[in-house]
Design an enzyme around this catalytic site. Structure first.
Site, PDB file in Angstrom:
ATOM      1  N   ARG A  60     -54.879 -50.715  13.157  1.00 30.82           N
ATOM      2  CA  ARG A  60     -55.019 -49.273  13.356  1.00 30.82           C
ATOM      3  C   ARG A  60     -54.261 -48.780  14.583  1.00 30.82           C
ATOM      4  O   ARG A  60     -53.945 -47.597  14.679  1.00 30.82           O
ATOM      5  CB  ARG A  60     -56.508 -48.915  13.477  1.00 30.82           C
ATOM      6  CG  ARG A  60     -57.243 -49.023  12.154  1.00 30.82           C
ATOM      7  CD  ARG A  60     -58.698 -48.638  12.267  1.00 30.82           C
ATOM      8  NE  ARG A  60     -59.494 -49.647  12.964  1.00 30.82           N
ATOM      9  CZ  ARG A  60     -60.808 -49.559  13.125  1.00 30.82           C
ATOM     10  NH1 ARG A  60     -61.464 -48.512  12.659  1.00 30.82           N
ATOM     11  NH2 ARG A  60     -61.474 -50.521  13.746  1.00 30.82           N
ATOM     12  N   ASP A 251     -78.605 -62.398   9.206  1.00 31.93           N
ATOM     13  CA  ASP A 251     -77.318 -62.956   9.615  1.00 31.93           C
ATOM     14  C   ASP A 251     -77.121 -64.382   9.111  1.00 31.93           C
ATOM     15  O   ASP A 251     -76.001 -64.780   8.804  1.00 31.93           O
ATOM     16  CB  ASP A 251     -77.211 -62.919  11.141  1.00 31.93           C
ATOM     17  CG  ASP A 251     -75.835 -63.307  11.649  1.00 31.93           C
ATOM     18  OD1 ASP A 251     -74.836 -62.900  11.032  1.00 31.93           O
ATOM     19  OD2 ASP A 251     -75.755 -64.020  12.661  1.00 31.93           O
ATOM     20  N   HIS A 256     -76.421 -68.499   4.645  1.00 37.79           N
ATOM     21  CA  HIS A 256     -76.230 -69.924   4.924  1.00 37.79           C
ATOM     22  C   HIS A 256     -77.410 -70.776   4.467  1.00 37.79           C
ATOM     23  O   HIS A 256     -77.258 -71.738   3.705  1.00 37.79           O
ATOM     24  CB  HIS A 256     -76.024 -70.154   6.422  1.00 37.79           C
ATOM     25  CG  HIS A 256     -74.826 -69.462   6.991  1.00 37.79           C
ATOM     26  ND1 HIS A 256     -73.728 -69.127   6.238  1.00 37.79           N
ATOM     27  CD2 HIS A 256     -74.550 -69.056   8.258  1.00 37.79           C
ATOM     28  CE1 HIS A 256     -72.831 -68.543   7.019  1.00 37.79           C
ATOM     29  NE2 HIS A 256     -73.307 -68.486   8.234  1.00 37.79           N
ATOM     30  N   LYS A 354     -81.481 -67.962  18.061  1.00 33.47           N
ATOM     31  CA  LYS A 354     -80.616 -68.038  19.243  1.00 33.47           C
ATOM     32  C   LYS A 354     -81.460 -68.392  20.471  1.00 33.47           C
ATOM     33  O   LYS A 354     -82.668 -68.198  20.477  1.00 33.47           O
ATOM     34  CB  LYS A 354     -79.887 -66.714  19.461  1.00 33.47           C
ATOM     35  CG  LYS A 354     -78.869 -66.407  18.362  1.00 33.47           C
ATOM     36  CD  LYS A 354     -78.062 -65.186  18.671  1.00 33.47           C
ATOM     37  CE  LYS A 354     -76.972 -64.953  17.635  1.00 33.47           C
ATOM     38  NZ  LYS A 354     -75.951 -66.016  17.641  1.00 33.47           N
TER      39      LYS A 354
END
Length: 501
Positions: A60, A251, A256, A354
């Site tokens: 862009r 996520d 997964h 996390k």
């Protein structure tokens, strides 16, 4: 066309892409820099791309230094040695088209560049569009490709690669599928889940179906439970704009871990053709349910500030760009069951998060105790366990009971290890390298179709709805630990515990 899951070692030369190019939307982004561009170089360096391979980047902003940045990304991220000959050859096919994604002139310029490269470099009109851009830009870019007619296969094949997340829930996943299929036919759509390109994940099928040792025990008569873990020891870093509102479950678990569950639990396919693999995975996902009430089988948490690895780290709500009232999960755990004859009564525990104890991804199949143990003491004996390490240090470990040397009959657990790096000298391609080559070959066995994604969201939406309706259930956990206490209690209710990877 050669299927990568069936090809023999001496047929590798057939796995070379023919004349083609890639149109890379988001060429200046993090994903392109870290994964896609290095993978393209490694493919070229191994002789698996044609000398005329073309990369058309769509950016862009005008950046005269973009070619230098592409070269730097390759030098930094390539897995194979960087040779000037291969690098020069690949860079000679780099073209940049500048323009805004919402401007039809951008796509007309792109079409001219594609035609020019077909004439000058002999790509034969064969192009894969890689959408390495945020999902909110998909409608704009897909609409531009369709309006400009760039998806037409009059002079060659056209394919599209879509990165996860595949929607934000079941409804948005359906909207995304409608959007993509209006422009590209179903066989031209490749939804990338890079975990499915990892060597250990593919070896799971070899382990099960090539060895008489394991498959007869792969059922509820012998398996006590299964744990699938994807843990990271880092926080969200600079991903606040993406991560908040998504969370660990959306996520990681939706794609997964549920894919790993399907591969672990599926029946033997009649072949490794994409359709045969897809049928068996869909059967598993169709039969997957929460193992008990959702409120007792879905745990979410957020990491707090604290010490980790000798360093004081911020809590999730203290990360730059995260609202102080965020209820996004940085840890999620699910307790699932599969309602089939093979798996009835066997819980599957999935967790991802996390700021956990360490970085590890694994599948642990925990076996039952023998029905009778004729030993005076079994204090040192645990369950037999087969642990498939997805990352790091790809390989497998089998834990079994053995006698301790000495005059008494004392038992202790020991392990047998298999590591890819020790057992094989062959080059192991990185996941993106393998998957991009599959796209260029038009070979989709490792790519989930929309039905699998829809079934995954149908399951996960139940957990997300529970957490949204009960935000007080999102528990805190200290960095460097293995998640909130509620996750441990979920297994304790079943008389089980999470293994320490």
């Amino acid at each position: 066309m050669v299927n990568p899951l069936r090809s023999a070692p001496d047929s590798r030369l057939q796995r070379i892409a023919g004349p083609c190019g890639i149109v890379l939307f988001g060429i200046t982004g993090d994903l392109s820099r870290r994964k896609i561009l290095p993978a393209l170089y490694d493919l070229a360096n191994r002789g698996l791309l044609p000398p005329s391979f073309t990369i058309i980047g769509v950016a862009r902003k005008v950046d005269p230094s973009l070619p230098e940045k592409v070269e730097a990304a390759i030098r930094e991220g390539a897995n194979t040695s960087v040779t000037e000959t291969t690098l020069k050859q690949l860079m000679s096919g780099l073209v940049v088209v500048n323009g805004q994604y919402n401007d039809i002139e951008t796509y007309r310029s792109l079409g001219h560049a594609m035609d020019r490269m077909s004439a000058e470099r002999g790509t034969n009109g064969n192009y894969a569009f890689y959408l390495a851009i945020p999902p909110e830009l998909f409608p704009t870019v897909l609409g531009g490709i369709g309006t400009a007619g760039l998806c037409a296969e009059d002079d060659g094949w056209r394919r599209v690669v879509v990165e996860k997340p595949f929607g934000h829930g079941l409804e948005s996943a359906r909207e995304l599928d409608d959007m993509v299929t209006k422009v590209f036919h179903q066989d031209a759509i490749f939804r990338i889940d890079h975990y499915l390109g990892k060597e250990t994940v593919q070896n799971l099928m070899a382990l099960r179906f090539a060895n008489e040792l394991y498959e007869p025990l792969w059922n509820s008569a012998h398996v006590d439970h299964v744990q699938i873990t994807m843990a990271e020891d880092i926080g969200i870093g600079t991903r606040a704009g993406y991560y908040d509102g998504i969370g660990a479950a959306r996520d990681v678990i939706q794609n997964h871990l549920l894919q790993l569950l399907a591969l672990t639990a599926m029946e033997e396919p009649i072949s490794f053709e994409p359709s045969a693999l897809r049928i068996e995975k869909e059967k598993v996902l169709e039969a997957t349910r929460f193992y008990g009430p959702v409120g007792e089988s879905a745990v979410a948490g957020q990491y707090t500030s604290g010490w980790q690895g000798g360093e004081w780290v911020r809590g999730y709500k203290e990360e730059p760009g995260i609202p102080a009232d965020s209820i996004t999960d940085t840890y999620a755990a699910l307790r699932l069951g599969i309602e089939t004859r093979r798996w009835k009564g066997v819980p599957f525990y999935l967790r991802a998060g996390k700021r956990l104890g360490r970085r590890v991804s694994e599948i642990a199949v925990i076996f039952k105790y023998p029905p009778f143990l004729p030993f005076p003491s079994t204090d040192g004996l645990g369950h037999n366990a087969l642990v498939i390490r997805v990352q790091p240090n790809e390989g497998m470990t089998f834990k079994l009971g053995s006698k301790v040397p000495g005059s008494g009959m004392q038992l202790r657990d020991v392990t047998m290890d298999f590591a890819y790096g020790h057992a094989f000298t062959e080059y192991a391609p990185e996941a993106y390298e393998r998957l991009i080559l599959d796209v260029l070959l038009g070979d989709p066995p490792l790519f989930p179709r929309h039905r699998e994604i829809e079934l995954s969201w149908r399951l996960l939406d139940q957990a997300e709805s529970h957490w949204a309706e009960n935000p007080e259930s999102i528990a805190e956990y200290a960095p460097g630990t293995w998640g909130p206490a509620a996750s441990d209690r979920m297994l304790a209710r079943d008389g089980r515990a999470w293994r320490l990877p």
